[in-house]
Enzyme design. Structure first.
Site, PDB file in Angstrom:
ATOM      1  N   SER A  92       0.859  -1.175   0.000  1.00  0.00           N
ATOM      2  CA  SER A  92       0.000   0.000   0.000  1.00  0.00           C
ATOM      3  C   SER A  92       0.901   1.231   0.000  1.00  0.00           C
ATOM      4  CB  SER A  92      -0.895  -0.025   1.251  1.00  0.00           C
ATOM      5  OG  SER A  92      -1.627   1.169   1.359  1.00  0.00           O
TER       6      SER A  92
ATOM      7  N   LYS B 138      -1.228  -1.083  -4.407  1.00  0.00           N
ATOM      8  CA  LYS B 138      -2.364  -0.216  -4.042  1.00  0.00           C
ATOM      9  C   LYS B 138      -1.824   1.189  -3.850  1.00  0.00           C
ATOM     10  CE  LYS B 138      -4.792   0.304   0.412  1.00  0.00           C
ATOM     11  NZ  LYS B 138      -5.501  -0.464   1.466  1.00  0.00           N
TER      12      LYS B 138
ATOM     13  N   LYS C  17      -2.904   5.195  -2.606  1.00  0.00           N
ATOM     14  CA  LYS C  17      -3.878   6.029  -1.910  1.00  0.00           C
ATOM     15  C   LYS C  17      -4.247   7.194  -2.817  1.00  0.00           C
ATOM     16  CE  LYS C  17      -3.945   4.000   2.190  1.00  0.00           C
ATOM     17  NZ  LYS C  17      -5.188   3.477   2.777  1.00  0.00           N
TER      18      LYS C  17
ATOM     19  N   ASP D  53      -7.233   3.259  -3.028  1.00  0.00           N
ATOM     20  CA  ASP D  53      -7.932   3.344  -1.744  1.00  0.00           C
ATOM     21  C   ASP D  53      -8.155   4.824  -1.432  1.00  0.00           C
ATOM     22  OD1 ASP D  53      -8.955   3.127   0.809  1.00  0.00           O
ATOM     23  OD2 ASP D  53      -7.248   2.034   1.651  1.00  0.00           O
TER      24      ASP D  53
ATOM     25  N   GLU E 110     -11.231   0.895  -3.279  1.00  0.00           N
ATOM     26  CA  GLU E 110     -11.486   0.680  -1.851  1.00  0.00           C
ATOM     27  C   GLU E 110     -12.071   1.931  -1.210  1.00  0.00           C
ATOM     28  OE1 GLU E 110      -7.995  -0.810   0.132  1.00  0.00           O
ATOM     29  OE2 GLU E 110      -8.883  -0.648   2.120  1.00  0.00           O
TER      30      GLU E 110
ATOM     31  N   ASP F 296     -13.910  -1.085   3.432  1.00  0.00           N
ATOM     32  CA  ASP F 296     -12.976  -1.208   4.558  1.00  0.00           C
ATOM     33  C   ASP F 296     -13.638  -0.552   5.775  1.00  0.00           C
ATOM     34  OD1 ASP F 296     -10.947  -0.750   6.433  1.00  0.00           O
ATOM     35  OD2 ASP F 296      -9.488   0.069   5.042  1.00  0.00           O
TER      36      ASP F 296
ATOM     37  N   LYS G 251     -10.120  -6.399   8.591  1.00  0.00           N
ATOM     38  CA  LYS G 251      -9.111  -6.007   9.577  1.00  0.00           C
ATOM     39  C   LYS G 251      -9.640  -6.465  10.924  1.00  0.00           C
ATOM     40  CE  LYS G 251      -7.466  -1.867   7.156  1.00  0.00           C
ATOM     41  NZ  LYS G 251      -7.604  -0.401   7.028  1.00  0.00           N
TER      42      LYS G 251
ATOM     43  N   GLY H   4      -4.331  -3.960   6.423  1.00  0.00           N
ATOM     44  CA  GLY H   4      -3.259  -3.681   7.377  1.00  0.00           C
ATOM     45  C   GLY H   4      -3.414  -2.290   7.943  1.00  0.00           C
TER      46      GLY H   4
END
Ligand code: OSB
Ligand code: MG
Length: 369
Positions: free
Chosen positions: A135, A161, A163, A188, A213, A238, A262, A290
């Site tokens: 990520s 991934k 952000k 995400d 996400e 998430d 998670k 995570g």
């Protein structure tokens, strides 16, 4: 299980590089490490709450308060039959899932050791290696992002991934797509958008992303279904999923097609396994999220990700992606096939390095029966 002693430590440990998301920048990870002794066996748990309430309302300070004043007394007050009874024991506290999960983690570590098994095997894990990705936080520019993405791909990560946040989305996703070729890529948003941004996500549909996400509200499920109807790319939830009931609702109304699990967000390993089981029955793939954990939390995540329904790569990177020196030995290392090996020693299967832990401890408190 007779719980004899619980020690909490507030820790602070520097990340190898700042991690920027739509809700802020993290340079040092603060968290709480719990050490529980039951029947003479020691277990470890890590709280995933952050210093600031950016990802969720819980913080290190709220978790410390709820742990010290409510959860620890409830656990020390009477023996517990099995770690899976922890959610019921803690049911008198509303919410505060991350605080609850901290102690439950240590109890699972202990129970698996008592059974002479790795935690992965103890909970029914079926994998010796779990597929993983990386990520990557928001970078100073799209060009810089492309460089960082290429570095991680060269390091062996087979799923990337990135952000995103308003103003740093389409151009970044396009730059990342150019940099990775056909390597699985996802974004995400950490809840930074509204339904009015649907046209933006329709443009992202052209990039062949593995998933998008948590684009909308952190507590929203309903609006996500309106967005998912307009997209080919699967939405993954998430932040919005706190229980197996939330997961059932989201899947039934078509708010998402994938769920990020998670254990901290859903209140512990028992609930995480329940979400996994429900999604597996519904035919929805899951993956292990995570929270920039140290090796203590990572070992638990790796055990969770060994369950059969975790068919997509998790946000479970090698220790050196997060920290110069992890708190555990051996540190997690990336295998050439973009997997982490599931520890096979008893319990979490990793050794906590006491001197490392001492070096990052800001505050410590011990509770006895
Ligand atoms: O949304 O998945 C997230 C880190 C902190 C808080 C929220 C998230 C993340 C990550 C990092 O994406 C995942 C990791 O630990 O590698
Ligand atoms: Mg996320």
């Amino acid at each position: 299980m007779n719980i004899e002693q619980i020690e909490l430590r507030h820790i602070r440990i520097s990340l190898v590089s700042p991690f920027e998301t739509s809700f802020g920048v993290t340079t040092d990870r603060e968290s709480i490490i719990a050490r529980v002794i039951a029947d003479g066996v020691t277990g470890w748990g890590e709280c995933v709450a952050d210093a600031a309430p950016g990802y969720s309302y819980e913080t290190v300070t709220t978790a410390w308060h709820v742990l010290c004043d409510y959860l620890i007394p409830a656990l020390l007050g009477a023996p517990l039959n099995h770690p899976r009874d922890t959610p019921a024991r803690f049911g008198f506290v509303r919410g505060h899932n991350m605080a609850k999960a901290t102690l439950e983690a240590a109890l699972w570590d202990i129970a698996a050791q008592q059974a002479g098994q790795s935690l992965a095997r103890y909970i029914g894990g079926v994998r010796e290696r779990v597929p993983v990705g990386v990520s990557i936080g928001i970078q100073p520019s799209s060009d810089r992002l492309a460089e960082v993405v290429s570095q991680y791909r060269q390091a062996g990560y087979g799923r990337i991934k990135i952000k995103i946040k308003p103003g740093r989305d389409l151009a970044d996703a396009r730059a990342a797509r150019r940099a990775v070729g056909d390597t699985p890529l996802m974004v995400d948003a950490n809840s930074a958008y509204t339904l009015a941004d649907a046209p933006l996500f329709q443009e992202m549909d052209e990039l062949g992303l593995l998933m998008i996400e948590q684009p909308l509200g952190y507590d929203d499920i309903y609006q996500h279904h309106k967005l998912q109807r307009q997209l080919r790319t699967p939405i993954c939830l998430d932040e919005s999923i706190h229980s197996a009931d939330d997961a059932r609702f989201a899947l039934e109304i078509g708010a998402c097609r994938i769920i990020n699990i998670k254990q901290g967000r859903v209140g512990g390993l028992t609930n995480a396994i329940a979400v996994h089981d429900l999604c597996r029955q519904a035919g929805a793939p899951v993956w292990c999220g995570g929270m920039l954990e140290t090796g203590i939390g990572r070992a638990l995540n790796v055990a969770l990700a060994s369950l059969p329904g975790f068919t997509l790569p998790g946000d479970l990177s090698a220790s050196n992606r997060y920290y110069q020196r992890d708190l555990i030995d051996p540190p997690f290392a990336l295998n050439p096939d973009s997997t982490l090996s599931v520890p096979d020693g008893p319990g979490l299967g990793v050794t906590v390095l006491q001197d490392r832990l001492d070096a990052v401890t800001l505050r410590r408190e011990t509770f006895r029966r």
